[in-house]
Design an enzyme around this catalytic site. Structure first.
Site, PDB file in Angstrom:
ATOM      1  N   GLU A   1      30.811  -4.365 -30.507  1.00 30.09           N
ATOM      2  CA  GLU A   1      29.894  -3.340 -30.052  1.00 30.09           C
ATOM      3  C   GLU A   1      28.515  -4.004 -30.026  1.00 30.09           C
ATOM      4  OE1 GLU A   1      28.318   1.010 -31.475  1.00 30.09           O
ATOM      5  OE2 GLU A   1      30.098   0.211 -32.444  1.00 30.09           O
TER       6      GLU A   1
ATOM      7  N   ARG B   1      39.399  -7.052 -43.196  1.00 29.21           N
ATOM      8  CA  ARG B   1      38.147  -7.683 -42.798  1.00 29.21           C
ATOM      9  C   ARG B   1      37.695  -8.698 -43.858  1.00 29.21           C
ATOM     10  NH1 ARG B   1      33.473  -4.831 -41.319  1.00 29.21           N
ATOM     11  NH2 ARG B   1      34.733  -3.568 -39.952  1.00 29.21           N
TER      12      ARG B   1
ATOM     13  N   LYS C   1      26.640  -4.240 -40.031  1.00 26.85           N
ATOM     14  CA  LYS C   1      25.548  -4.425 -39.081  1.00 26.85           C
ATOM     15  C   LYS C   1      24.409  -3.456 -39.355  1.00 26.85           C
ATOM     16  CE  LYS C   1      28.341  -4.673 -35.436  1.00 26.85           C
ATOM     17  NZ  LYS C   1      28.789  -4.666 -34.036  1.00 26.85           N
TER      18      LYS C   1
HETATM   19  P1  ATP Z   1      30.086  -3.268 -38.712  1.00 27.29           P
HETATM   20  O1  ATP Z   1      31.082  -2.494 -39.511  1.00 27.29           O
HETATM   21  O2  ATP Z   1      29.425  -4.377 -39.436  1.00 27.29           O
HETATM   22  O3  ATP Z   1      29.102  -2.416 -37.983  1.00 27.29           O
HETATM   23  P2  ATP Z   1      31.932  -3.449 -36.624  1.00 27.29           P
HETATM   24  O4  ATP Z   1      33.304  -3.649 -37.088  1.00 27.29           O
HETATM   25  O5  ATP Z   1      31.561  -2.099 -36.201  1.00 27.29           O
HETATM   26  O6  ATP Z   1      30.926  -4.049 -37.649  1.00 27.29           O
HETATM   27  P3  ATP Z   1      32.241  -4.486 -34.027  1.00 27.29           P
HETATM   28  O7  ATP Z   1      31.207  -4.992 -33.105  1.00 27.29           O
HETATM   29  O8  ATP Z   1      32.914  -3.209 -33.699  1.00 27.29           O
HETATM   30  O9  ATP Z   1      31.588  -4.420 -35.459  1.00 27.29           O
HETATM   31  O10 ATP Z   1      33.316  -5.617 -34.307  1.00 27.29           O
HETATM   32  C1  ATP Z   1      33.939  -6.362 -33.290  1.00 27.29           C
HETATM   33  C2  ATP Z   1      35.242  -6.875 -33.812  1.00 27.29           C
HETATM   34  O11 ATP Z   1      35.030  -7.672 -34.967  1.00 27.29           O
HETATM   35  C3  ATP Z   1      36.151  -5.737 -34.213  1.00 27.29           C
HETATM   36  O12 ATP Z   1      37.429  -6.006 -33.701  1.00 27.29           O
HETATM   37  C4  ATP Z   1      36.136  -5.773 -35.705  1.00 27.29           C
HETATM   38  O13 ATP Z   1      37.374  -5.348 -36.192  1.00 27.29           O
HETATM   39  C5  ATP Z   1      35.852  -7.238 -36.015  1.00 27.29           C
HETATM   40  N1  ATP Z   1      35.149  -7.364 -37.282  1.00 27.29           N
HETATM   41  C6  ATP Z   1      33.992  -6.783 -37.640  1.00 27.29           C
HETATM   42  N2  ATP Z   1      33.662  -7.088 -38.907  1.00 27.29           N
HETATM   43  C7  ATP Z   1      34.638  -7.898 -39.378  1.00 27.29           C
HETATM   44  C8  ATP Z   1      34.883  -8.555 -40.619  1.00 27.29           C
HETATM   45  N3  ATP Z   1      34.044  -8.434 -41.643  1.00 27.29           N
HETATM   46  N4  ATP Z   1      35.998  -9.302 -40.731  1.00 27.29           N
HETATM   47  C9  ATP Z   1      36.830  -9.434 -39.700  1.00 27.29           C
HETATM   48  N5  ATP Z   1      36.666  -8.853 -38.512  1.00 27.29           N
HETATM   49  C10 ATP Z   1      35.587  -8.086 -38.330  1.00 27.29           C
HETATM   50 MG    MG Z   2      32.908  -1.130 -34.807  1.00 26.93          MG
END
Ligand code: ATP
Ligand code: MG
Length: 563
Positions: A39, A264, A274
């Site tokens: 995102e 994760r 984020k």
């Molecule tokens: P945040 O929770 O930090 O806002 P997010 O998961 O919403 O992060 P996205 O941009 O939606 O962030 O993530 C893109 C991809 O990266 C998704 O498929 C998510 O599952 C993966 N991802 C995000 N954070 C992690 C992590 N800590 N470990 C592994 N994969 C991750």
């Molecule tokens: Mg997300």
């Protein structure tokens, strides 16, 4: 992929097992197709690197493809700056999405049509409850939800209202489109989840074309389906969303990707959300997303971590179904392992103490030969100038040393690396007793660092010739948070209360050997005895700035022994 040490060995984990089974069942002509779906609401962090290495890595290993798809469904938090940074970071990590750069916003029209299909099937309805009411009606894990009074609107009325929502007839928050599933489902995600909300807000790509926007839950699975993704890999928090994604796909009768969840990545001494990282940036607790203390990919790049080291780390931590937290020392172990092979050794003095070699001629200067990298003899040698006035590290001298201190002290002989044995003969102080400089004598017969009579010294110091030295700023970075888990909070505490006051120490007057006069941003050197240091992107012709990437001591070796 260059340099990936795991390239040759076949990896095995539960995701690869599932994929192998699927390929076997479906015949080998099926190509696997994954995606990385960020995102664009912030910069990528090391957790994303795990997901990137996994999704692009699987495509590489199984001869398939991996798309980059921006899940840009929320115009309030998203910006093109983030899109650009994400692309840059993925490329830098060493992955390539070819021409497959997609955006959920490209599918807004298609998603709208899908929504009309659901309405026509009686599977979606326009609801006029406000946000608080929807929450209240939803119930909890222990109590069932209550059906919305708008749930049984006619298909015609729903179609009309939904079209009017799209045409901009209604203000933000006045209505939503919801899936009509089951308000008594034990899974809260199935209790008539919201598919569209009204938001009169400009989108970074579609401009003002839309004033209704799909929710992530409504957009995500359909976007995967539209792109013909075979394996939709996501983190554990989406496990409970899977029945909903399955339901949408089944109602629409479209291609059904297989969703697989993994845990994760969490790291000690940092945060990975984020939202929190954005707060640190916006409130200036750090100097931007690429501050070398940040767990972001751009921060790590600026700090001097290499893509290979990050990929090796991601590969070694493996995949699990249960949440865990990886020790920061484990990441740093990979950084050191990588830099040990690549970084040229140089001498730099962070906190200079002037020494004068009394018996060395005033105008004389010598060029001494030094090895650039004992781990890589192809890196060759270089010349280091030696002269009468030198700098050594303040820490390497003690006037009244305790028993175990073997470095320089009055009357004690030590070796200067690649140079001579010296002995301290006098300590000059100011009127307050602060040491200003030392007087020493050298033994000309010890050139190169060994005594012909075989006498030994107990320590070897790094040094720089004062007349030839260049001056630099050095930024010493340490853990961003003082607690292993900065999110473990007592009542009234905030995660920012756990920020370390010592995460950045700037030293201004460091003295470096002249070999470093022409360094370029991004280069990493080992300052002997001190650590690895990376040339900062703010470096100019006038001012050289180094970031400490990592110290030399491998904490992981210590920790892993106790495991
Ligand atoms: P945040 O929770 O930090 O806002 P997010 O998961 O919403 O992060 P996205 O941009 O939606 O962030 O993530 C893109 C991809 O990266 C998704 O498929 C998510 O599952 C993966 N991802 C995000 N954070 C992690 C992590 N800590 N470990 C592994 N994969 C991750
Ligand atoms: Mg997300």
């Amino acid at each position: 992929m260059d340099n990936n040490k795991d390239n040759n060995k076949e990896k095995s984990d539960f995701i690869r097992e599932i994929i192998r089974e699927d390929l076997e069942r479906n015949g080998s002509n099926q190509e696997i197709h994954t995606r990385f779906p960020p995102e664009p609401n912030g910069y990528l962090h090391i957790g994303h690197a795990k997901s990137i290495c996994l999704n692009f890595g699987l495509a590489d290993e199984f001869g398939g493809k991996c798309n980059l798809r921006f899940d840009d469904t929320n115009p309030v938090k998203e910006e093109s700056e983030y899109v650009e940074s994400i692309k840059k970071d993925i490329k830098w990590l060493g992955f390539d999405w070819g021409d497959r750069e997609y955006y959920a916003s490209d599918y807004f029209e298609k998603l709208y049509e899908f929504a009309l299909i659901l309405i026509k099937k009686g599977k979606a309805y326009v609801c006029d409850l406000n946000a608080d009411e929807i929450r209240e009606y939803r119930g909890t894990l222990t109590t069932p939800g209550k059906e919305s009074p708008y749930r049984n609107r006619s298909i015609e009325e729903n179609l009309r209202l939904f079209k009017e929502m799209k045409e901009g007839k209604y203000p933000d928050g006045s209505r939503v489109l919801r899936a009509k599933i089951d308000m008594s489902s034990p899974n809260l995600n199935m209790r008539d989840p919201i598919m569209y909300r009204i938001l009169h807000k400009r989108h970074h790509r579609t401009g003002n074309k839309w004033c209704i926007y799909p929710t992530y839950d409504w957009a995500h699975g359909q976007s995967d389906s539209i792109e013909n993704i075979t394996h939709s890999i996501c983190t554990l928090e989406f496990e409970d969303h899977r029945p909903l994604y399955d339901w949408f796909i089944e109602q629409l009768g479209i291609h059904h990707p297989r969703q697989i969840e993994f845990a994760r990545l969490n790291l000690t001494y940092t945060v990975m959300s984020k939202r929190m990282l954005l707060e640190l940036v916006e409130k200036k607790y750090v100097n931007g997303w690429d501050d070398p203390r940040m767990p972001t990919i751009s921060g790590m790049r600026r700090r001097g971590y290499s893509p290979e080291a990050i990929r090796n780390f991601c590969s070694e931590i493996g995949l699990a179904k249960a949440e865990s937290t990886i020790d920061l020392a484990f990441l740093e172990h990979f950084i050191r392992e990588d830099l040990n092979k690549k970084a040229a050794r140089v001498m730099g003095v962070l906190n200079p103490l002037k020494i004068i070699i009394d018996n060395y001629p005033d105008d004389k200067q010598e060029e001494l030969e030094a090895i650039n990298n004992p781990e890589d003899l192809n890196a060759g040698t270089r010349k280091i100038p030696f002269s009468k006035v030198l700098y050594i590290e303040q820490d390497d001298f003690m006037e009244n040393p305790p028993n175990k201190f073997y470095r320089l002290s009055p009357g004690r002989e030590v070796r200067l690396r690649y140079a001579y044995f010296i002995k301290c003969v006098d300590v000059i102080k100011d009127k307050n007793g602060n040491i200003l400089e030392l007087h020493c004598v050298y033994d000309p017969s010890t050139k190169g660092g060994n005594a012909p009579d075989g006498r030994k010294v107990k320590s070897t110091l790094h040094w720089v010739s004062a007349r030839h030295a260049i001056t630099a700023e050095v930024r010493l970075y340490d853990k961003l948070f003082i607690k292993e888990n900065p999110l473990k909070l007592k009542d009234g505490e905030d995660f920012k209360d756990n920020l370390s006051p010592n995460s950045l120490v700037v030293i201004n007057n460091c003295k470096l050997e002249p070999y470093l006069k022409k360094v370029k941003p991004g280069e990493v050197y080992q300052f002997e005895r001190l650590g690895y240091f990376c040339v900062d992107t703010d470096t100019t012709n006038e001012k050289i700035i180094f970031n400490r990437t990592v110290t030399l001591k491998d904490e992981w070796a210590k920790i892993s022994k106790t495991l």
